[in-house]
Design an enzyme around this catalytic site. Structure first.
Site, short mmCIF file in Angstrom:
data_model
loop_
_atom_site.label_atom_id
_atom_site.label_comp_id
_atom_site.label_asym_id
_atom_site.label_seq_id
_atom_site.Cartn_x
_atom_site.Cartn_y
_atom_site.Cartn_z
N GLU A 164 0.71 -1.09 0.65
CA GLU A 164 0.12 -0.05 0.39
C GLU A 164 0.67 1.02 0.02
O GLU A 164 0.95 2.12 1.21
CB GLU A 164 -1.08 -0.42 0.64
CG GLU A 164 -2.21 -0.83 0.85
CD GLU A 164 -2.75 -0.99 2.29
OE1 GLU A 164 -2.76 -0.43 3.31
OE2 GLU A 164 -4.36 -2.04 2.01
N GLU A 197 -5.01 -8.16 -1.84
CA GLU A 197 -6.35 -8.67 -0.02
C GLU A 197 -7.50 -8.19 -0.33
O GLU A 197 -7.84 -7.63 -1.53
CB GLU A 197 -5.51 -7.32 0.26
CG GLU A 197 -3.85 -7.39 1.58
CD GLU A 197 -3.89 -6.80 2.59
OE1 GLU A 197 -4.53 -5.88 2.68
OE2 GLU A 197 -2.27 -6.32 2.57
C1 BG6 Z 1 -4.76 -3.56 5.08
C2 BG6 Z 1 -3.28 -3.48 5.39
O1 BG6 Z 1 -4.07 -2.32 4.91
O2 BG6 Z 1 -5.27 -4.02 5.15
C3 BG6 Z 1 -3.36 -5.01 6.47
O3 BG6 Z 1 -2.00 -4.50 3.77
C4 BG6 Z 1 -3.89 -5.35 7.25
O4 BG6 Z 1 -1.68 -5.45 7.15
C5 BG6 Z 1 -5.61 -5.17 5.74
O5 BG6 Z 1 -4.50 -5.68 8.33
C6 BG6 Z 1 -6.69 -5.38 6.70
O6 BG6 Z 1 -6.98 -3.70 7.73
P1 BG6 Z 1 -6.62 -4.14 9.20
O7 BG6 Z 1 -6.48 -3.04 10.29
O8 BG6 Z 1 -8.43 -4.93 9.55
O9 BG6 Z 1 -5.73 -4.98 10.14
#
Ligand code: BG6
Length: 477
Positions: free
Chosen positions: A189, A379
């Site tokens: 990101e 993701e």
């Molecule tokens: C993304 C990141 O922003 O979202 C991850 O690359 C992160 O590291 C994922 O865990 C989900 O966000 P969160 O805050 O719910 O863990």
């Protein structure tokens, strides 16, 4: 049955600082992630304060050498359990594992070019284990875990002095792990420089000095391009991807003012990062914007040349949700690190993230049309509080979420986009990045640990585990 292309990369994604634990052993130094304290009075729909670092918070993190209040120091102890966990990934029919490497393990002091042999051994063992299980690694070089020493000495990525040490770290990875790894993502990101500055670039935040945010962003753009140049010189078969947190937005109404506002958002919140990493140049409007807000970023011609000559091979995004943009509405919803307006047509998770499967199709189609590079969904997933009852977790809500998103990825491929793969966040429960909780679970494998580190740490397959193993095995939904 909706069949995916042959060789589609199916898998899961995690990050070192959220999974490994073992924060201070075998030579690893402290990272910005190790300094994020768990807040038991957390307001889940308003996590802005969680993103902010202060001098007091830094001081108490340094003074506290236990992992009790700092969940990322514990992770799920993957450092010691990776063999069993990878076995479970295999059982889930994962063929690709997106993982990150910890800079603070490999070169703990960042500036002295001293490589930690124990860390090389640790990751070599992981790659061997993956190979044994026919799982292709996709490696993120830096995922929200900048070594703290880089912040202390030079202020993190706001300083160009971090580029050479980062390249030394990259070179160490390419040379040691190049025989196992073909796919690399230099920065998780990369747009995080503008909205999660402590995690991404080591600035205390929140946008205290926007010039610093953009300077650090530029420095990571240069480091990204130079890492690609270096990697391709070492092995021309390496494939490099960008990774941008994707914020899909819609105008709240068809009022022309809202439509324009949304366009402005997209230029600054989506396209800027892809223009630089995929096309190889800054869009002109951004310089106009810098003038308008009276900031001056130190950008040299030499750096622009690096950016121009070293673009990515594929585009990767994280996609969780969408939101609305309006000229005048103050109505907003919590997002993956940014706030966007509510959409009356969408439901949201307990953390206020609006669930929008069609949004993933919109995003893929838009990015593929604009850049014509293969897209990788690196993701996507649903954070929720799961209940372990009699050794079972019935996460039907997660199955529903994943099914609908995977269907829309299929639709976008059917609509002409080239999509390389999908690594869901996450195959196994890990610590949340934004809130440092364990109870915001994304996994298909339940890990019996609570927010305070209590529990048996035993792994249980959730219902979504069986759902995904079928999708992955059949290469179809
Ligand atoms: C993304 C990141 O922003 O979202 C991850 O690359 C992160 O590291 C994922 O865990 C989900 O966000 P969160 O805050 O719910 O863990």
């Amino acid at each position: 049955m909706k069949k995916f292309p042959d060789n589609f990369m199916w898998g899961g994604a995690t990050a070192a600082s959220q999974i490994e634990g073992a924060w201070n052993i075998d030579g690893k130094s402290m990272t910005v992630a190790d300094m994020k304290k768990f807040n038991n009075k957390l307001d889940r729909k308003n996590i802005l304060s969680e993103r902010q670092m202060t001098i007091e918070k830094i001081k108490s993190a340094i003074d506290d050498t236990s992992s009790e209040n700092y969940p990322k120091r514990r992770g799920i102890d993957f450092y010691h359990t990776y063999k069993e966990d990878i076995k479970l990934f295999k059982e889930m029919n994962i063929n690709t594992y997106r993982m990150s490497i910890s800079w603070s393990r490999i070169v703990p002091n960042v500036f002295d070019e001293k490589v930690n042999k124990k860390a090389i051994d640790f990751y070599t063992n992981i790659f061997k284990e993956l190979k044994k299980n026919d799982i292709t690694p996709l490696v993120t070089i830096s995922h929200f875990d900048l070594p703290y020493i880089a912040v202390k000495k030079i202020g993190g990525w706001v300083s160009k002095k971090l580029i050479e040490p980062y390249l030394f770290y990259c070179k160490t990875l390419f040379k040691n792990f190049g025989q196992y790894v073909k796919y690399w993502i230099p920065f998780n990101e990369i747009n995080g420089a503008l909205f999660t500055e402590w995690n991404a670039i080591g600035l205390k935040g929140l946008n205290e000095n926007i010039q610093n945010n953009y300077q650090a962003l530029h420095n990571t753009f240069v480091a990204n391009a130079r890492a690609i140049e270096l990697g391709k010189k070492i092995n021309d078969q390496f494939q490099f991807g960008s990774m941008v947190a994707h914020f899909e937005t819609y105008p709240l109404t068809c009022k022309p003012e809202d439509v324009f506002e949304n366009l402005e958002e997209k230029r600054k919140r989506v396209y800027l990062f892809h223009d630089v990493t995929s096309k190889g140049y800054y869009p002109k409007h951004i310089f106009h914007f810098f003038d308008k807000i009276k900031i001056k970023i130190d950008i040299t011609d030499k750096e622009l040349n690096y950016i121009k000559n070293n673009t990515v091979d594929f585009i990767s995004i994280s996609y969780y949700m969408s939101g609305t943009i309006s000229k005048d509405s103050k109505d907003s919803t919590e997002g993956n690190l940014v706030r966007m307006g509510k959409n009356p047509y969408l439901e949201a998770t307990d953390w206020g993230w609006q669930i929008d499967p069609i949004g993933i199709k919109n995003s893929i189609s838009d990015l593929y049309d604009r850049y014509e590079k293969p897209i990788f969904i690196s993701e996507n997933g649903m954070g929720s509080e799961d209940a372990l009852i009699d050794g079972k977790v019935n996460d039907s809500y997660r199955i529903e979420y994943l099914k609908k998103h995977i269907e829309q990825i299929y639709e976008s491929i059917n609509n002409g986009a080239v999509v390389l793969g999908y690594t869901l966040w996450t195959p196994i429960d890990i610590i949340s990045s934004g809130t440092s909780e364990m109870s915001k679970r994304y996994g298909n494998i339940y890990v019996d640990i609570d927010d305070y580190g209590n529990g048996s740490a035993k792994r249980y397959k959730k219902e979504s585990f069986y759902f995904l193993s079928k999708v992955f095995r059949e290469n179809a939904i």
